[in-house]
Design a protein around this motif. Sequence first.
Motif, short mmCIF file in Angstrom:
data_model
loop_
_atom_site.label_atom_id
_atom_site.label_comp_id
_atom_site.label_asym_id
_atom_site.label_seq_id
_atom_site.Cartn_x
_atom_site.Cartn_y
_atom_site.Cartn_z
N UNK A 188 8.52 99.32 77.17
CA UNK A 188 8.15 98.46 78.30
C UNK A 188 8.33 96.98 77.98
N UNK A 189 8.42 96.67 76.68
CA UNK A 189 8.52 95.26 76.27
C UNK A 189 9.95 94.83 75.95
N UNK A 190 10.90 95.75 76.07
CA UNK A 190 12.26 95.46 75.61
C UNK A 190 12.93 94.31 76.36
N UNK A 191 12.52 94.06 77.60
CA UNK A 191 13.13 92.97 78.38
C UNK A 191 12.30 91.69 78.33
N UNK A 192 11.28 91.69 77.49
CA UNK A 192 10.42 90.51 77.33
C UNK A 192 10.70 89.90 75.96
N UNK A 193 10.91 88.57 75.91
CA UNK A 193 11.16 87.93 74.60
C UNK A 193 10.07 88.28 73.60
#
Length: 754
Positions: free
Chosen positions: A61-66
């Motif tokens: 879920x965090x892969x597209x968040x820096x």
Amino acid sequence: MGIRLESLIEKCLYQHLEEAIARTLEVSRGEIGKLIEEGRLKISRTPDPKMGDYGVALHILLRNIPRDEWARKGEQLIEELNKLGFKQDCRVLEARFLNGYLNVVIDYSSIISNLVEGFLEDGFKTVLSSYGAGKTIVVEHTSANPVHPLHIGSGRNSIIGDTFSRLSRKLGFNVVTRFYVNDLGRQAAVLAYGVSKLRKNNINPPQGVKIDHWYGMVYASVNIIMMIRKLSNELKNIEEELFNKLKLYVESNKEKLLTAPLLNAYLESFISIKPLVHNSFKKLAEFSREVRRLKNSEKDPFTKQLAGEVWEIAAPLLEKFKETYQEYASYVKAGALLQSLNPEVYTALSREMGSYEEVEEEIKALMWRAEHRDPEALGLLKQVSKDVLNGFMETLSSYNVVFDGFDFESEDEIVTLSQEIVEKILKTGYANIVDGAVELDLNKVAQNVEFVRNLFAPDNPGRFIIRRSDGTTLYVTRDIAYSIIKFSKYNAEKVYNVIAIEQDRAQKQLRASLKILGFDKEAENLIHFAYEMVQLKNMRMSGRRGVYYTMDELLVDITRTLVEKQLGQIQRKGVQEDLSSIFSYTRELAVANARALLLSVEPGKVLFFDPERIGEFEHGITIAYSFARLQSILRKQWGLEPLESLGEIKRRLSEEISKHGVSGPTTVEEKKLIELLNAFTQTLITSYTELKPNRLLEYAHNLALDLNRFYEKCSVIGEKDLRVKNLRLLLVVASLIVLSELMEILGIPRLKRL
């Protein structure tokens, strides 16, 4: 079976996490749910207790968040979880986010306090009893036609219904269990007809044979003889029709056929041999093969054309003959087996029975006389039905299944009310007279009554007969009357009908009928507890053919395999043991395993069963052994018999905890047990509301397996730290109480020693 049960804590964590993620990371609930379902977002125990008790990787879920924003997002997620009541609801002591992982520490001390209150102070009993609060429910189950012994299919109904009844009582309901005896139906009349013919020949049930098994053989024999005669006539008629059509074709095409001599020869041969005694199936097969060959491979186009014409005439009748002959042959085979097993009965019935049509008329007359209260007909049907019921109850008592009472379809109250119901339905304007019979048109009802429309949606409700042209009512009509009686006689809040899923439409018709008669409450609260059938490997059960695997055989086979296993273990160990002690408890273990087997699959799913592998299923035994081991520990600790002195054991343990306290869990095995025991009351309630008593077996089996792991890793009596020992004794006592309650519900014998 073999699935892992989620703990209440895990379920709670999933629910709160899904909501918090949707709010914090702006991911749709649908996407989160899909990730959870696929196992890509999974809450599991941490590999190291220092990290916490449970953890979940959020990288997907965090892969597209820096990455430098992950820590802030983690803080927001925990803040949102706290707003949702995460800590209180899920018993969370602390939540930590690190490098994309959310780990939580569970507050086991509060759960342990719950266990003390629940199991040492009997708090769980108050929780359970308050759920039903004394409301009355009726559970009708088994209700097998009294024409042959209970087979494993109807046995599944018995165990599901009995377990659900026991569960409902445990939840504080006033439960009334009923067995509805269909002694006015066609099947009962078929058996009674056969018995009456045998009595004329002074043939009665022999000594030493279980009576329901003998009646089952009589019922199958009557059906088989009827079907052999019916199908034999059908074969003759098909053959006659084919003969006449081919004869007409030959007479109409004599000149044409002279140019196709081979086809003409086949036709003439077939027609000429008709008056002779011959094997019809063989001659038709030969004729079919030759005509097909000419149609498909003959070089002469004219012969090929004529063969095609003949094939168009013959093919449908040949196929019909083939299908009918295969059914006929199966009945002949079944009849030969029954005749070899009991030649006296089969020969007498063959001699006394007339044609299929004549027998059918006699059976209909018997049914008509019984419904019109003829004492002789009623007496015959009731006596035969009660004889078979005696066999049923002998079987069911060995499985610890009991009923509060039996209701006979032939009772005056039910028959009279059934006729009144027909008259009332006629006045509603929703019924039609069709060839003298009364037909209820639910399609017409659905246009005006939303309840009925929604009940069958998206299908059309259809029409069905509620009274035959001869004035007799049908099973569904009498079932409407019986449903009204069940509600009124017992002032029931709900009525549960444990009936096969194949009766789903009939149960909907029943509820729709109640609705149009003005019984709104009854229509809303009549529950079809549907279950799927049992499929046996290499056997297709058929009561009409006398082919089934009975509940009596199941118990005998399981007992035999258990004895064989026990004797094998004794021989391998090379020790002397009193064999009488083995036989004293193997029967009880067989009951445990048999009930567990029939409850092992969710009711709405087919239970596949291979009698040859019966020894591989041991869920009941596993639970029974774990229960015995718990008693052994407590016996050694206090020198008391746990089942007889449980109150004293709880008192002594409470004193020890008051003096020395109780520690928190230090092992995964302890934590698993704490969580599983904490889920006890909710598991019972969920099993009831979802109509899935199989969940209780899953829960009990998982508890037994977790206890085995607990014994391997954790010393109880030999533990030196008194606070740790108190925790472990608490887990043992609580487990004993939980298993005892579950075994009572599951109908598994509670043995003291094994």
